[in-house]
Design a protein around this motif. Structure first.
Motif, PDB file in Angstrom:
ATOM      1  N   TYR A  41      43.513  40.074  89.072  1.00  0.00           N
ATOM      2  CA  TYR A  41      43.999  38.677  89.914  1.00  0.00           C
ATOM      3  C   TYR A  41      44.769  38.143  88.863  1.00  0.00           C
TER       4      TYR A  41
ATOM      5  N   SER B 179      33.426  40.045  97.759  1.00  0.00           N
ATOM      6  CA  SER B 179      33.599  38.612  97.350  1.00  0.00           C
ATOM      7  C   SER B 179      33.462  38.366  95.976  1.00  0.00           C
ATOM      8  N   TYR B 180      34.579  37.552  95.758  1.00  0.00           N
ATOM      9  CA  TYR B 180      34.447  37.042  94.271  1.00  0.00           C
ATOM     10  C   TYR B 180      34.462  35.621  93.970  1.00  0.00           C
ATOM     11  N   CYS B 181      34.245  35.275  92.816  1.00  0.00           N
ATOM     12  CA  CYS B 181      34.294  34.017  92.097  1.00  0.00           C
ATOM     13  C   CYS B 181      35.390  33.378  91.623  1.00  0.00           C
ATOM     14  N   THR B 182      35.787  32.399  92.210  1.00  0.00           N
ATOM     15  CA  THR B 182      37.082  31.959  91.689  1.00  0.00           C
ATOM     16  C   THR B 182      36.951  31.195  90.576  1.00  0.00           C
ATOM     17  N   THR B 183      35.937  30.910  89.922  1.00  0.00           N
ATOM     18  CA  THR B 183      35.895  30.219  88.793  1.00  0.00           C
ATOM     19  C   THR B 183      35.441  31.167  87.569  1.00  0.00           C
TER      20      THR B 183
ATOM     21  N   ARG C 169      32.387  28.384  95.611  1.00  0.00           N
ATOM     22  CA  ARG C 169      33.326  29.063  94.827  1.00  0.00           C
ATOM     23  C   ARG C 169      33.662  30.465  95.159  1.00  0.00           C
TER      24      ARG C 169
ATOM     25  N   VAL D 284      35.017  33.693  96.987  1.00  0.00           N
ATOM     26  CA  VAL D 284      36.006  33.674  97.959  1.00  0.00           C
ATOM     27  C   VAL D 284      36.030  35.300  98.301  1.00  0.00           C
TER      28      VAL D 284
ATOM     29  N   VAL E 282      41.798  27.823  98.168  1.00  0.00           N
ATOM     30  CA  VAL E 282      41.793  28.937  96.960  1.00  0.00           C
ATOM     31  C   VAL E 282      41.868  30.438  97.579  1.00  0.00           C
ATOM     32  N   SER E 283      42.814  31.052  97.226  1.00  0.00           N
ATOM     33  CA  SER E 283      42.816  32.439  97.628  1.00  0.00           C
ATOM     34  C   SER E 283      43.190  33.352  96.539  1.00  0.00           C
ATOM     35  N   LEU E 284      42.865  34.779  96.850  1.00  0.00           N
ATOM     36  CA  LEU E 284      43.152  35.586  95.862  1.00  0.00           C
ATOM     37  C   LEU E 284      44.239  36.452  96.461  1.00  0.00           C
TER      38      LEU E 284
END
Ligand code: SF4
Length: 93
Positions: A21, A46-50, A38, A40, A7-9
């Motif tokens: 995003y 830092s962020y949550c991909t979910t 989760r 990233v 997973v990448s932003l």
């Protein structure tokens, strides 16, 4: 176990409201998210991909997407077979 998707932003843009995003405004993670798979990192945060708003996710108890709390629970929970437990109780053990 299923293979983890990388997973990448990539392509995300920082705005005043948060990280944009693909049209979704993402807020930075909170302290309780530390250790979660989760999370990233993107630039200096830092962020949550979910979940786009991690702080909100934690307001009503534990985040149900958290991977780190689930692992911690696994070690403490012991599965009890109700049938065997009742037999054990009947035998007085
Ligand atoms: S899944 Fe939950 S605990 Fe993990 S980073 Fe996202 S909001 Fe935080």
């Amino acid at each position: 176990m299923a293979k983890k998707k990388p997973v990448s932003l990539e392509g995300a843009v920082k705005t005043d409201a948060g990280l944009n995003y693909k049209g979704v405004i993402m807020e930075t993670i909170v302290e309780k998210c530390e250790g979660c798979d989760r999370v990233v990192p993107f630039e200096d945060a830092s962020y949550c991909t979910t979940y786009a708003q991690p702080a909100l996710k934690w307001t009503k108890g534990k985040c149900n997407f958290a991977t780190h709390t689930r692992e911690a629970e696994k070690g403490t929970k012991v599965k009890v077979n109700p049938l065997k437990a009742s037999k054990r109780a009947a035998r007085g053990r």
